[in-house]
Design an enzyme around this catalytic site. Sequence first.
Site, PDB file in Angstrom:
ATOM      1  N   SER A  82      45.076  44.136  45.697  1.00 25.94           N
ATOM      2  CA  SER A  82      44.378  43.288  44.731  1.00 25.94           C
ATOM      3  C   SER A  82      44.473  41.823  45.121  1.00 25.94           C
ATOM      4  O   SER A  82      45.466  41.381  45.721  1.00 25.94           O
ATOM      5  CB  SER A  82      44.992  43.488  43.340  1.00 25.94           C
ATOM      6  OG  SER A  82      44.533  42.516  42.432  1.00 25.94           O
ATOM      7  N   TYR A 123      51.774  43.565  37.672  1.00 24.65           N
ATOM      8  CA  TYR A 123      50.685  44.274  38.347  1.00 24.65           C
ATOM      9  C   TYR A 123      50.553  43.774  39.787  1.00 24.65           C
ATOM     10  O   TYR A 123      50.498  44.555  40.738  1.00 24.65           O
ATOM     11  CB  TYR A 123      49.369  44.069  37.600  1.00 24.65           C
ATOM     12  CG  TYR A 123      48.159  44.540  38.375  1.00 24.65           C
ATOM     13  CD1 TYR A 123      47.968  45.890  38.636  1.00 24.65           C
ATOM     14  CD2 TYR A 123      47.220  43.630  38.868  1.00 24.65           C
ATOM     15  CE1 TYR A 123      46.867  46.323  39.364  1.00 24.65           C
ATOM     16  CE2 TYR A 123      46.120  44.055  39.589  1.00 24.65           C
ATOM     17  CZ  TYR A 123      45.950  45.402  39.836  1.00 24.65           C
ATOM     18  OH  TYR A 123      44.871  45.831  40.562  1.00 24.65           O
TER      19      TYR A 123
END
Length: 351
Positions: free
Chosen positions: A142, A167
């Site tokens: 990501s 995350y």
Amino acid sequence: MKILVTGTAGFIGFHLAKRLIQRGDEVVGLDSVNDYYDISIKHGRLAETGIDPVSLAVNTITQSSQYRNYRFIQLDLVQKKEINALFSAEHFDMVCNLAAQAGVRYSLTHPETYTESNITGFLNILEACRHNNIKHLVYASSSSVYGLNETMPFSTHDNVDHPISLYAASKKSNELMAHCYSHLFGLPSTALRFFTVYGPWGRPDMALFIFTKSILAGMPIDIFNNGDMIRDFTYIDDIIDGVVCAIDHVPSPDKSWSGKKPDPSSSCAPYKIYNIGNSNPVKLMDFISALENALGESAIKNFLPMQAGDVKATWADTNDLEKELGYKPKTSIKTGIDNFVSWYRAFYGVK
């Protein structure tokens, strides 16, 4: 090729499975089909690939009614025994792991979910790849890993040791874990750092979906950092182009790599990291204006301070992906948003 794609009830995984199926690969899709967001969208994606969500049974492979070269299994990556059994039975050539607990904000309140799915689940994938002679593991990372990095555009050659959400930390951990397996066991692995993916069948927890729903309902939209934000919005078809290129390009050890000046994007092991983005960042307020034009409605704007775990700007340096794999995004913001709005109206029956 015979390819396992995890996360095929999810946004990117669904689109990737369709692309691979249509080009003739034998594909097995996997997803836990959890209720992190509106499960009707996940069921809709499954139905689009010929999988009846009503007849699903956990840990049972279902044949697609639409594609002879597609099957699906409802399974959670944390179920190590079942994952190992699947790999042993199917003899995959390659694996594309897109299954993960997504969302920056959710990680602030549900941290344990991220360690279970993104760390333990990914370890199970690595172990299964190691013991089943997988030729190439491609997996989702990501743009969130860039964290406090303010050097623009974001480059895979830069250090990313300052994440600001769990995350992001879990995705950085995936890259480190994969490198260990590439180095120790010769498992070729490629990480793909996705940048703000949007388009039809997108996730309901992302800004475009939330904004569209609120504007059509005449409700205000929350705009953080008072709208002073920039995002490298990337249309789903362009993302899938990049993923397919990466799957087909198995990394080799970088002969020029040096431990004295280590490049984070490659290694003396068969390991590679790429950004996949539009490399053309857009101001958030311009993005909202394009959405207002597509909807034919004006948004009621509620300006707020920056949220915890968020970043002001993202911008992908995609030079490596372009030079090495021929990747080139081509979808404009206007076209991408128009396509999303058309899908949204059709899916929800909104005029």
